[in-house]
Write a protein that holds these residues in place. Structure first.
Motif, PDB file in Angstrom:
ATOM      1  N   MET A 153      42.951  90.395  99.008  1.00 11.92           N
ATOM      2  CA  MET A 153      44.638  90.381  99.355  1.00 11.92           C
ATOM      3  C   MET A 153      44.959  89.175  99.304  1.00 11.92           C
ATOM      4  SD  MET A 153      43.936  93.006 102.942  1.00 11.92           S
ATOM      5  CE  MET A 153      45.664  92.844 103.245  1.00 11.92           C
ATOM      6  N   ARG A 154      44.330  88.062  99.496  1.00 14.39           N
ATOM      7  CA  ARG A 154      44.900  86.839  99.195  1.00 14.39           C
ATOM      8  C   ARG A 154      45.359  86.574  97.710  1.00 14.39           C
ATOM      9  NH1 ARG A 154      40.679  85.109 102.315  1.00 14.39           N
ATOM     10  NH2 ARG A 154      39.594  84.405 100.654  1.00 14.39           N
ATOM     11  N   GLU A 155      44.600  87.376  96.692  1.00 14.72           N
ATOM     12  CA  GLU A 155      44.823  87.072  95.321  1.00 14.72           C
ATOM     13  C   GLU A 155      46.151  87.662  94.966  1.00 14.72           C
ATOM     14  OE1 GLU A 155      43.190  89.341  91.371  1.00 14.72           O
ATOM     15  OE2 GLU A 155      41.736  88.936  92.827  1.00 14.72           O
ATOM     16  N   GLY A 156      46.321  88.834  95.645  1.00 14.14           N
ATOM     17  CA  GLY A 156      47.484  89.542  95.335  1.00 14.14           C
ATOM     18  C   GLY A 156      48.814  89.192  96.217  1.00 14.14           C
ATOM     19  N   LEU A 170      49.465  97.242 102.398  1.00 17.82           N
ATOM     20  CA  LEU A 170      48.247  97.696 101.689  1.00 17.82           C
ATOM     21  C   LEU A 170      48.253  99.250 102.594  1.00 17.82           C
ATOM     22  CD1 LEU A 170      45.556  98.130 100.510  1.00 17.82           C
ATOM     23  CD2 LEU A 170      44.476  96.818 102.275  1.00 17.82           C
ATOM     24  N   ALA A 171      48.506  99.177 103.658  1.00 15.90           N
ATOM     25  CA  ALA A 171      48.492 100.539 104.737  1.00 15.90           C
ATOM     26  C   ALA A 171      49.259 101.492 103.893  1.00 15.90           C
ATOM     27  CB  ALA A 171      48.870 100.298 105.933  1.00 15.90           C
ATOM     28  N   ARG A 172      50.688 101.095 103.693  1.00 15.04           N
ATOM     29  CA  ARG A 172      51.660 101.925 103.063  1.00 15.04           C
ATOM     30  C   ARG A 172      50.980 102.688 101.807  1.00 15.04           C
ATOM     31  NH1 ARG A 172      55.265  98.074 104.691  1.00 15.04           N
ATOM     32  NH2 ARG A 172      55.457  97.170 102.666  1.00 15.04           N
ATOM     33  N   ALA A 173      50.582 101.706 101.020  1.00 15.37           N
ATOM     34  CA  ALA A 173      49.993 102.459  99.602  1.00 15.37           C
ATOM     35  C   ALA A 173      48.921 103.353  99.951  1.00 15.37           C
ATOM     36  CB  ALA A 173      49.541 101.355  98.873  1.00 15.37           C
ATOM     37  N   VAL A 174      47.796 103.081 100.782  1.00 21.01           N
ATOM     38  CA  VAL A 174      46.867 103.821 101.100  1.00 21.01           C
ATOM     39  C   VAL A 174      47.336 105.183 101.728  1.00 21.01           C
ATOM     40  CG1 VAL A 174      44.979 104.321 102.653  1.00 21.01           C
ATOM     41  CG2 VAL A 174      45.207 102.098 101.525  1.00 21.01           C
ATOM     42  N   ASN A 175      48.361 105.168 102.682  1.00 19.65           N
ATOM     43  CA  ASN A 175      48.772 106.422 103.132  1.00 19.65           C
ATOM     44  C   ASN A 175      49.443 107.372 102.009  1.00 19.65           C
ATOM     45  OD1 ASN A 175      48.095 105.709 105.615  1.00 19.65           O
ATOM     46  ND2 ASN A 175      50.112 104.921 106.231  1.00 19.65           N
ATOM     47  N   PRO A 230      38.364 105.794  98.845  1.00 18.42           N
ATOM     48  CA  PRO A 230      38.973 105.842  97.337  1.00 18.42           C
ATOM     49  C   PRO A 230      40.221 105.598  97.280  1.00 18.42           C
ATOM     50  CG  PRO A 230      37.471 107.463  97.763  1.00 18.42           C
ATOM     51  CD  PRO A 230      37.580 106.963  99.147  1.00 18.42           C
ATOM     52  N   ALA A 231      41.132 105.882  98.341  1.00 17.84           N
ATOM     53  CA  ALA A 231      42.465 105.591  98.530  1.00 17.84           C
ATOM     54  C   ALA A 231      42.734 103.992  98.485  1.00 17.84           C
ATOM     55  CB  ALA A 231      43.097 106.345  99.566  1.00 17.84           C
ATOM     56  N   ILE A 232      41.715 103.466  99.367  1.00 16.28           N
ATOM     57  CA  ILE A 232      41.978 101.935  99.628  1.00 16.28           C
ATOM     58  C   ILE A 232      41.550 101.206  98.142  1.00 16.28           C
ATOM     59  CG2 ILE A 232      41.014  99.960 100.823  1.00 16.28           C
ATOM     60  CD1 ILE A 232      40.391 101.793 103.070  1.00 16.28           C
ATOM     61  N   VAL A 233      40.441 101.652  97.519  1.00 15.39           N
ATOM     62  CA  VAL A 233      40.461 100.961  96.324  1.00 15.39           C
ATOM     63  C   VAL A 233      41.374 101.080  95.116  1.00 15.39           C
ATOM     64  CG1 VAL A 233      38.673 101.054  94.317  1.00 15.39           C
ATOM     65  CG2 VAL A 233      37.913 101.196  96.688  1.00 15.39           C
ATOM     66  N   GLU A 234      41.964 102.271  95.027  1.00 12.41           N
ATOM     67  CA  GLU A 234      42.948 102.610  94.099  1.00 12.41           C
ATOM     68  C   GLU A 234      44.129 101.897  94.661  1.00 12.41           C
ATOM     69  OE1 GLU A 234      45.109 104.016  90.959  1.00 12.41           O
ATOM     70  OE2 GLU A 234      43.015 103.960  91.346  1.00 12.41           O
ATOM     71  N   ALA A 235      44.469 101.686  95.903  1.00 12.90           N
ATOM     72  CA  ALA A 235      45.815 100.831  96.343  1.00 12.90           C
ATOM     73  C   ALA A 235      45.738  99.425  95.879  1.00 12.90           C
ATOM     74  CB  ALA A 235      45.964 101.184  97.813  1.00 12.90           C
ATOM     75  N   LEU A 236      44.272  98.854  96.120  1.00 12.56           N
ATOM     76  CA  LEU A 236      44.155  97.594  95.781  1.00 12.56           C
ATOM     77  C   LEU A 236      44.273  97.371  94.292  1.00 12.56           C
ATOM     78  CD1 LEU A 236      41.224  96.737  98.043  1.00 12.56           C
ATOM     79  CD2 LEU A 236      43.437  95.750  98.114  1.00 12.56           C
ATOM     80  N   SER A 237      43.814  98.386  93.599  1.00 18.88           N
ATOM     81  CA  SER A 237      43.630  98.330  91.881  1.00 18.88           C
ATOM     82  C   SER A 237      45.283  98.308  91.751  1.00 18.88           C
ATOM     83  CB  SER A 237      43.241  99.532  91.293  1.00 18.88           C
ATOM     84  OG  SER A 237      41.735  99.592  91.638  1.00 18.88           O
ATOM     85  N   GLN A 238      46.290  99.116  92.122  1.00 18.63           N
ATOM     86  CA  GLN A 238      47.548  99.241  91.630  1.00 18.63           C
ATOM     87  C   GLN A 238      48.276  97.848  92.024  1.00 18.63           C
ATOM     88  OE1 GLN A 238      49.295 103.042  92.873  1.00 18.63           O
ATOM     89  NE2 GLN A 238      47.736 104.014  91.932  1.00 18.63           N
ATOM     90  N   LEU A 239      48.077  97.828  93.200  1.00 25.13           N
ATOM     91  CA  LEU A 239      48.651  96.219  94.030  1.00 25.13           C
ATOM     92  C   LEU A 239      48.351  95.058  93.130  1.00 25.13           C
ATOM     93  CD1 LEU A 239      48.519  97.151  97.668  1.00 25.13           C
ATOM     94  CD2 LEU A 239      50.655  97.087  96.117  1.00 25.13           C
ATOM     95  N   LEU A 240      47.015  94.854  92.425  1.00 22.95           N
ATOM     96  CA  LEU A 240      46.539  93.895  91.739  1.00 22.95           C
ATOM     97  C   LEU A 240      46.837  93.869  90.353  1.00 22.95           C
ATOM     98  CD1 LEU A 240      43.164  93.161  93.747  1.00 22.95           C
ATOM     99  CD2 LEU A 240      45.204  91.766  93.656  1.00 22.95           C
ATOM    100  N   ARG A 241      47.159  95.177  89.855  1.00 26.03           N
ATOM    101  CA  ARG A 241      47.241  95.771  88.580  1.00 26.03           C
ATOM    102  C   ARG A 241      45.935  95.340  87.524  1.00 26.03           C
ATOM    103  NH1 ARG A 241      52.751  96.294  87.410  1.00 26.03           N
ATOM    104  NH2 ARG A 241      54.249  95.451  89.027  1.00 26.03           N
TER     105      ARG A 241
END
Length: 446
Positions: free
Chosen positions: A16-19, A26-31, A63-74
């Motif tokens: 989260m610091r990196e991105g 993050l919560a919105r992306a996961v939802n 899985p939603a948390i991991v995908e959300a992080l992947s998308q936010l970090l590109r």
């Protein structure tokens, strides 16, 4: 009893610091991703605070948390990278046939369907290039007793067309299980049999077409990750079968999936990749690809490119011959559907509605599933514009077809219909339609 201290999730905090990702972001992306995969999630910034302090989110949310992080970090992120444990990923076999059959068997197993359906679409999936796949096939079946000929290839192609016809008439809920069963019980034997190199490549090409169709049906039935996995197998088979057209057609299907899920940049990227990979395509395939590029361009608000691509689509379609393929075909109805999407994305609502009406006029009478989706979309847009009576008229036509098919996309429109009419129950036309809606609902449950 002393309370057990949780260990802070430093891995998640580091990502989260990196991105520069905020808790609420993050919560919105996961939802959003949970909703996309059919798993309702309702997290907020305090939930993320708990994760950072060491609380482990429920398994279906990870899985939603991991995908959300992947998308936010590109960039790709694994469950382990995020401090969420090791999650089993779908098996990926170096042998494309084994991987495909494993996937088909899972799709046939009712006990596995819920797991397959809940899988998350990956917006960061790396798509294999055609040139990397085309030289990968080597004849390895020599000496086996089973041997295939071109008549077996013709059987696979004929079955694919029959399944496509059933899809159009009765919906993906009936057609996809047939496709998965045929893949597992018949096609796998053909793909493993002996034969000339020409015949084996032709069989892989035919199988690629069937797998593309199966992926399209999974996508249409809102099983997005499953559809994506079928699409990748179709790309691999098309490459091994030296089938450039099915490779490009599959990429275009992947672009459509990305656009449906709201990933505009990904949709445009995939549509452009499909077009670039098809330098010698015929005019109908060119129209097929350019139309998807137009939609992708509109999603990223590139008005100039969107309209240029529509012009190219119309010109190419005007040069196409009279034959339209049962699988992955493109006609005037599809073109007007693309026009409707482009205009809607660019804010021209009345123009989009007119294009949808034109699309329906051109749509062949046997395409019942396509008509269900088109009418559901048209009625929804009319209702959103507060054209209630016109919307009810279209909803009535929607019900004519919807009562006789099995389609998750149709179910989605039906839910929109039931919820959307509630504020207008004082209108006679709405009360009349609502009575019919109840009849259809009872029919679907029976």
């Amino acid at each position: 009893m002393a309370r057990r201290e949780r260990t802070p999730n430093t891995a998640l905090a580091s990502l989260m610091r990196e991105g520069r990702i905020e808790n609420a972001q993050l919560a919105r992306a996961v939802n959003r991703l949970g909703k996309e995969s059919g798993v309702p999630l309702h997290y907020d910034k305090s939930s993320v605070s708990h994760w950072l302090k060491g609380s482990m989110p429920k398994s279906e949310a990870r899985p939603a948390i991991v995908e959300a992080l992947s998308q936010l970090l590109r960039r790709p992120v694994t469950s382990s990278d995020a401090g969420l444990g090791n999650a089993a990923e779908p098996s990926s076999s170096a042998d494309v046939v084994s991987g495909l059959i494993d996937l088909g068997k899972e799709d046939m197993d009712p006990s596995r369907r819920a797991v397959l359906s809940a899988g998350l679409y990956s917006a960061l999936l790396i798509v294999p290039h055609y040139d990397d796949l085309a030289g990968r096939y080597h004849a390895t079946a020599a000496g086996r007793t089973a041997r295939i000929g071109m008549s077996d290839v013709a059987t696979v192609r004929a079955m694919t067309e029959k399944i496509a016809d059933i899809l159009d008439d009765l919906g993906g809920g009936h057609a996809r299980p047939m496709a998965a069963s045929f893949l597992v019980n018949s096609v796998q034997n053909y793909l493993r049999a002996d034969g000339t190199e020409e015949t084996q490549k032709a069989m892989r090409s035919a199988a690629a077409d069937l797998v593309y169709l199966t992926g399209w049906m999974a996508m249409y039935e809102r099983h997005q990750r499953l559809g994506q996995r079928y699409y990748v197998k179709a790309l691999e088979l098309a490459g091994e079968g030296a089938d450039h057209i099915t490779y490009c057609r599959t990429l275009r299907g992947m672009a459509l999936q990305a656009s449906h899920l709201g990933y505009g940049n990904k949709a445009l990227e995939l549509a452009d990749s499909a077009a670039e990979a098809a330098p010698a395509a015929g005019p109908r395939l060119v129209a097929f690809l350019r139309g998807q590029q137009a939609h992708g361009a509109a999603m990223v608000n590139d008005r100039r490119q969107a309209f240029r691509r529509l012009e190219e689509t119309e010109r190419a379609l005007s040069r196409a011959d009279g034959r339209n393929d049962a699988v992955g075909g493109y006609d005037r109805a599809a073109y007007e559907f693309h026009v409707a999407h482009v205009l809607w994305e660019l804010g021209d609502r009345p123009g989009s509605v007119k294009a949808l009406r034109r699309s329906n006029r051109y749509r062949p009478v046997q395409e019942r599933q396509g008509r269900v989706h088109a009418n559901g979309l048209l009625a929804t847009r009319l209702l959103g514009m507060r054209h209630v009576e016109e919307s009810c008229e279209v909803w009535s036509r929607f019900l004519d077809d919807y009562a006789g098919i099995s389609s998750a996309r149709g179910d989605e429109h039906f839910a929109t219909l039931r919820n959307g009419l509630r504020p207008y129950q004082k209108l006679a036309v709405v009360r009349e339609l609502s009575a019919r809606v109840q009849d259809v609902a009872r029919l679907k449950v029976a």
